[in-house]
Design a protein around this motif. Sequence first.
Motif: not given
Lengths: 224, 400
Positions: A37-54
């Motif tokens: 499991i690779t975890g990516v944490i960060g605040r809302s709007g930091s780009g986490k979901s964008t990275l996942l969607n890409m």
Amino acid sequence: MILNAEIISKKYMRKSGEANFFYAVRETSLALTAGSITGVIGRSGSGKSTLLNMMAGLLSPSAGKVTLDGTDLYALSDKELSVLRNQNIGVIPQGQTGLDSLTALDNIKLPYALYHNDRQIDDRADELLHAVGIAHLADAYPSELSGGELRRLAIARALIMQPGIILADEPTGDLDDENTATVLGLLRKAADDGAAVLLVTHDADARQYADVLYRMDAGVLAEA
Amino acid sequence: MNIRKLPVKNLERKPVRTAMLIILTALLSLAVFGGTLVERSLRSGLTSLETRLGADIIVVPASAKSQYDLESILLEGVPGHFYMKKDYLDKVGKIEGIEKISAQYYLATVTSGCCSMPLQLIGFDPQTDFTVKPWIRQNYSGELGEFEIVIGGNINSAVGKTLKFYNQSCTVVGTLARTGTELDNAVFATAQTIKALIKSSEALGLNGQTREDPEQIISTIQIKVQEGYDIDDVMNDINIHITRVQAVRTRSMISGVADSLAGTAYIIRVLIAAVWVLALVILFAAFAAMVNERKREFAVLRVIGTSRSRLARIILAESALVSLLGGVFGILLGTAVVFPFSNLIESKLGLPFLLPGTGDILLLAALTLAVSVLVGAAAASYAAVKLSRVDTGLILREGN
């Protein structure tokens, strides 16, 4: 199975004109490997979901490429990419994602039904319903389920095709402690069964489930 | 779980949304089907009237021209009668340019006990007639005998039954197809039968029009002009050379009807166009709103591996089902309005109204359905194309 993001970035125009843009994700590389499991944490709007969607093949990067076992996702046709995602990538999007017109059981079977016209998946769907603890809700519609039950439904749907890659976007958002533990436990089990899991979250408890942890801040990914 | 059932399930689970879309498409198809049917029926009525005319010129007694609404009596079969001497048939027949000539005999029945119902009796000469016989032949192939009658499509009787006029029993041997005019309330018989009925009416004191011998009188003279001759010239010749009669060109009699019909048809077409534009705008907006409301649902379908083309097929299948149901409801509604109220429409518009044949109506219904489905598909496609231009990832982010 390895999902590899190679120096990908995503920029958006604020208005027309090249000068006025911002980066949601700056040049980033990330490799997901089987069994962890690779975890990516960060605040809302930091780009986490964008990275996942890409990485899911749902949002084309402005630069760089995403490969699955060497195949460039964005070089494929829409149909090829759709089939590849259906068979190899299980995505758990944020929020309520059950289709209102289908029962919980049919929602779980839906990815299989897209490309198959038989009932071979019935047993696995039953197994998953039991595994995520909503077997008694098989005939319920999403509008009749709680937030935690819906999240478990999304996990079962993501696992139905036994994908090599699982991308989970805030799978524990708005859940109570008990449901959070259940959901993260399910992802841990999927990884232990051999899947490469990306867990994007701002939940501090997720740290203990991740094998590798990254922090994202203003579109920049760094080891936590 | 069968993916092919997804569009049906989507519609079933959202009954209010589905009902609204069906009502919209039903309105569209009602406008197309009902409006076109009314317009076609008016045109059929006029065509029937023109066909019925047969004659280029009709000659009537000069006194009748001033006393009666000839158009109503000659074209629409409104009960009325007038007579002139039979000699005029020979006089008119000598005018140059006449190809065919035949006399007709009119007798209006009354409501008193001697007659079954008040209507117009029209007698023709089987030897020379060229206007009534071709029309009657469409429904009755035999030759009419004495006291045998063929009745208009609206008369409540049937072949084999008898109707009583001036205490004379007449046997119904045929029923005519509807014309959409008052001629549907007329009765046709040979000249001999009408003459016998005129005698009976006189014997009963119920015919104040003439005291002449029925054998020596006629009501009108029907004329077909020879090819190469100008109809107006022949008509003018008759009016100049023969006194006490009036020759009338039949086409001029229906020009008023045709003008009214053109005006009404124009209004109907404008109304259809207005409803269309309105319904199209609403339908496009409704489908766009529907897709917008459900874009997260469609995004989820993309997430699990649905291709853009398959997603478009799901959206199109839903729109096709909605349009098909709406189309059928609209057609049924149009049928329920136009068919039972055709007589009311006819009397309110004051124009001949004749419904097209079953084949034409079925064709119109099929075309209406096709149009409904195509418009629904176009509206859904527009919304689907707009949706496909947005990255799924962005839609998923939007919802959170």
